[in-house]
Design an enzyme around this catalytic site. Sequence first.
Site, PDB file in Angstrom:
ATOM      1  N   SER A 174       0.827  -1.203   0.000  1.00 41.29           N
ATOM      2  CA  SER A 174       0.000   0.000   0.000  1.00 41.29           C
ATOM      3  C   SER A 174       0.862   1.254   0.000  1.00 41.29           C
ATOM      4  O   SER A 174       1.966   1.264   0.548  1.00 41.29           O
ATOM      5  CB  SER A 174      -0.897   0.005   1.239  1.00 41.29           C
ATOM      6  OG  SER A 174      -1.506   1.259   1.427  1.00 41.29           O
ATOM      7  N   TYR A 219      -2.260  -0.182  10.035  1.00 44.73           N
ATOM      8  CA  TYR A 219      -2.454  -0.744   8.690  1.00 44.73           C
ATOM      9  C   TYR A 219      -1.166  -0.623   7.876  1.00 44.73           C
ATOM     10  O   TYR A 219      -0.703  -1.596   7.271  1.00 44.73           O
ATOM     11  CB  TYR A 219      -3.597  -0.025   7.984  1.00 44.73           C
ATOM     12  CG  TYR A 219      -3.724  -0.377   6.520  1.00 44.73           C
ATOM     13  CD1 TYR A 219      -4.093  -1.669   6.127  1.00 44.73           C
ATOM     14  CD2 TYR A 219      -3.456   0.565   5.524  1.00 44.73           C
ATOM     15  CE1 TYR A 219      -4.193  -1.998   4.786  1.00 44.73           C
ATOM     16  CE2 TYR A 219      -3.559   0.235   4.184  1.00 44.73           C
ATOM     17  CZ  TYR A 219      -3.925  -1.043   3.816  1.00 44.73           C
ATOM     18  OH  TYR A 219      -4.016  -1.375   2.480  1.00 44.73           O
TER      19      TYR A 219
END
Length: 346
Positions: free
Chosen positions: A143, A168
């Site tokens: 990501s 995350y």
Amino acid sequence: MAKIDLNNKTILITGAAGFIGSFLCKSLLETVNEIKIIGLDSITDYYDVSLKKSRLEMIKSLNKDFTFLKEDISDKKRILEIFSEYKPDIVINLAAQAGVRYSITNPDSYIKSNMEGFFNILEACRSTLESSKPVQHLVYASSSSVYGSNKKVPYSTQDKVDNPVSLYAATKKSNELFAHAYSQLFKIPSTGLRFFTVYGPMGRPDMAYFKFTDKLIKGQPIQIYNMGDMWRDFTYIDDIVSGIVNVMKKSPEETEDGAPYKIYNIGNSKPESLMNFIEILENCLIKEKLISGPGKKELLPMQAGDVYKTYADISDLEKDFGFKPATNLETGLSKFAAWYKDFYKK
């Protein structure tokens, strides 16, 4: 790079009912001869389950060689059994607990899925090495969140990414480290893709553009952080999928430390102002007669875990795979608005 012919291959795709996973399944089944896809997803209720089921119906309606398994990648025993039974040539790991803000309030689900789950995928790939059919290539989702609060733009894969601003992001950086270790130790060819703000029809309802749409249609004010001064490298789903398919076809060469390992940014490489994005979205919704005019805006301070600007340096992906995003915001958001009207307003 070693070239891989996708024809007549068995591909395991985790997160197959997810946004990117479902469109990847669809694209491969439509364009590759005699391909066999094993789609795996746990169908959590993190967001609207009916949307996930609709994506699966889209894939199944193609009447191609698609097998769906409702399984959780955190179940190591089951994952090893699936690898043993189906013997995938290529593994695409897209299953993960997504979302920056959700990771602040529900951290346990990120450890289970993103850490334990990815470890299980690596172990399953390792388990094939002594067989007659070892996994040829592992491609996995990272990501743009790994860049954290980096000030230098565009973000380059050469940049240091040791300061995540959300759990995350930390789990995604950990995935890259895990994959490198397994590539170095066991010569498992692995490629990580750092996705940049993927949007489009059938997208994730937890994403900002989807939430904006829901609120605009209900006549509610939309919440815009950092007083609207934010920039995002929005990337349309079709461009993301074409990039993944091209990456699948070439496994990385060994680096200086002996690891057949590579990381790429995959984005539009053209940051857009959030306020401009909202204006285009509103125009698309007006065109579909979902709203009559611009909605109310509530400008708020920056939220914890958020970043000011994302901007992908995709020069490596362009050089190695000829990757060039082709979809502008007007086209992409028009398609999203038309789908939204069809799916939610019937």
